[in-house]
Write a protein that holds these residues in place. Structure first.
Motif, PDB file in Angstrom:
ATOM      1  N   PHE A 194      33.535  49.589  46.308  1.00  0.00           N
ATOM      2  CA  PHE A 194      33.862  48.301  45.599  1.00  0.00           C
ATOM      3  C   PHE A 194      34.542  48.711  43.997  1.00  0.00           C
ATOM      4  CE2 PHE A 194      31.287  46.601  48.939  1.00  0.00           C
ATOM      5  CZ  PHE A 194      31.755  45.596  49.401  1.00  0.00           C
ATOM      6  N   ALA A 195      35.634  48.276  43.902  1.00  0.00           N
ATOM      7  CA  ALA A 195      35.909  48.143  42.588  1.00  0.00           C
ATOM      8  C   ALA A 195      35.990  46.767  41.945  1.00  0.00           C
ATOM      9  CB  ALA A 195      37.425  48.569  42.205  1.00  0.00           C
ATOM     10  N   ILE A 196      35.548  46.633  40.581  1.00  0.00           N
ATOM     11  CA  ILE A 196      35.361  45.346  40.090  1.00  0.00           C
ATOM     12  C   ILE A 196      36.371  45.264  38.985  1.00  0.00           C
ATOM     13  CG2 ILE A 196      33.610  43.865  38.699  1.00  0.00           C
ATOM     14  CD1 ILE A 196      31.406  45.409  40.544  1.00  0.00           C
ATOM     15  N   LEU A 197      37.406  44.245  39.194  1.00  0.00           N
ATOM     16  CA  LEU A 197      38.415  44.042  38.400  1.00  0.00           C
ATOM     17  C   LEU A 197      38.698  42.623  38.063  1.00  0.00           C
ATOM     18  CD1 LEU A 197      41.105  45.332  36.845  1.00  0.00           C
ATOM     19  CD2 LEU A 197      42.236  44.836  39.200  1.00  0.00           C
ATOM     20  N   PRO A 198      37.929  42.208  36.443  1.00  0.00           N
ATOM     21  CA  PRO A 198      38.023  40.765  36.377  1.00  0.00           C
ATOM     22  C   PRO A 198      39.261  40.337  35.746  1.00  0.00           C
ATOM     23  CG  PRO A 198      36.263  42.096  35.129  1.00  0.00           C
ATOM     24  CD  PRO A 198      37.110  43.018  35.929  1.00  0.00           C
ATOM     25  N   MET A 199      39.685  39.128  35.830  1.00  0.00           N
ATOM     26  CA  MET A 199      40.737  38.692  35.017  1.00  0.00           C
ATOM     27  C   MET A 199      40.633  38.933  33.603  1.00  0.00           C
ATOM     28  SD  MET A 199      42.742  37.794  37.386  1.00  0.00           S
ATOM     29  CE  MET A 199      43.866  36.949  36.192  1.00  0.00           C
ATOM     30  N   GLY A 200      39.424  38.621  32.990  1.00  0.00           N
ATOM     31  CA  GLY A 200      39.039  38.818  31.747  1.00  0.00           C
ATOM     32  C   GLY A 200      37.805  39.875  31.729  1.00  0.00           C
ATOM     33  N   PHE A 201      37.855  40.752  30.948  1.00  0.00           N
ATOM     34  CA  PHE A 201      36.788  41.771  30.920  1.00  0.00           C
ATOM     35  C   PHE A 201      35.596  41.405  30.142  1.00  0.00           C
ATOM     36  CE2 PHE A 201      40.979  44.165  31.860  1.00  0.00           C
ATOM     37  CZ  PHE A 201      40.583  44.552  33.232  1.00  0.00           C
TER      38      PHE A 201
END
Length: 188
Positions: free
Chosen positions: A77-84
């Protein structure tokens, strides 16, 4: 990819607008099979520095049918938020993710990833950005198969969304088992 992640984690573009300062949260590597595209870290995650290390994360792992070690393995899993970064508190839940992050960083991250099999879109901010605003999140989640094989939209697993889950029991009864099967297939 390592250089890019360091650059993102050092980002201070919107630091002056963040109540707790900048602490970008992102997890990925070039081998990540599934990308979780979510809204933004909450306060608890900001404080720990560990993505999805809160009640929302517990519910998300339950929906995905994975344990902590599987979830936090970046090959999975990669975790790529819209806002970090944590955007601050709203009347209910948190403020929307900062608008600077996704346009600034997402394309650069995608350029580095070559093994992605599925992008799980979590919540309305990510769904509107990646899937458009023509339909609401409930319709997107209900019609998830229209977005396959690339995307699979789901609601945000926050405790704040418990009323949505009560109004839409079909999601956990019918959609979650199919999502778990897909995750297991990809990770096997």
């Amino acid at each position: 990819m390592k250089d890019l992640l360091c650059e993102i984690r050092d980002c201070k573009v919107c630091a002056d607008h963040l109540p707790l300062g900048a602490r970008p949260i992102i997890e990925a590597n070039v081998n990540s099979k599934i990308v979780l595209i979510s809204q933004a870290p909450g306060r608890v995650v900001h404080e720990s520095g560990i993505a999805w290390n809160d009640q929302s994360g517990k519910k998300l792992r339950e929906w995905l049918g994975v344990d902590d070690s599987t979830f936090y393995n970046e090959d999975n899993f990669a975790i790529l938020p819209m806002g970090f970064c944590y955007p601050g508190k709203a009347k209910t839940g948190d403020l929307p993710p900062r608008k600077e992050c996704a346009p600034l960083w997402h394309d650069k991250v995608w350029e580095e990833m070559g093994s992605v099999k599925l992008k799980i879109i979590i919540g309305s901010y990510a769904a509107n950005y990646y899937l458009g605003k023509q339909t609401n999140l409930t319709e997107k989640v209900h019609n998830y198969s229209e977005y396959l094989p690339e995307f699979w939209p789901i609601p945000h697993p926050s405790p704040v969304n418990r009323f949505w889950r009560m109004k839409n029991p079909w999601f956990e009864e019918k959609t979650v088992p199919k999502l778990q099967d897909k995750i297991a297939e990809i990770l096997s």
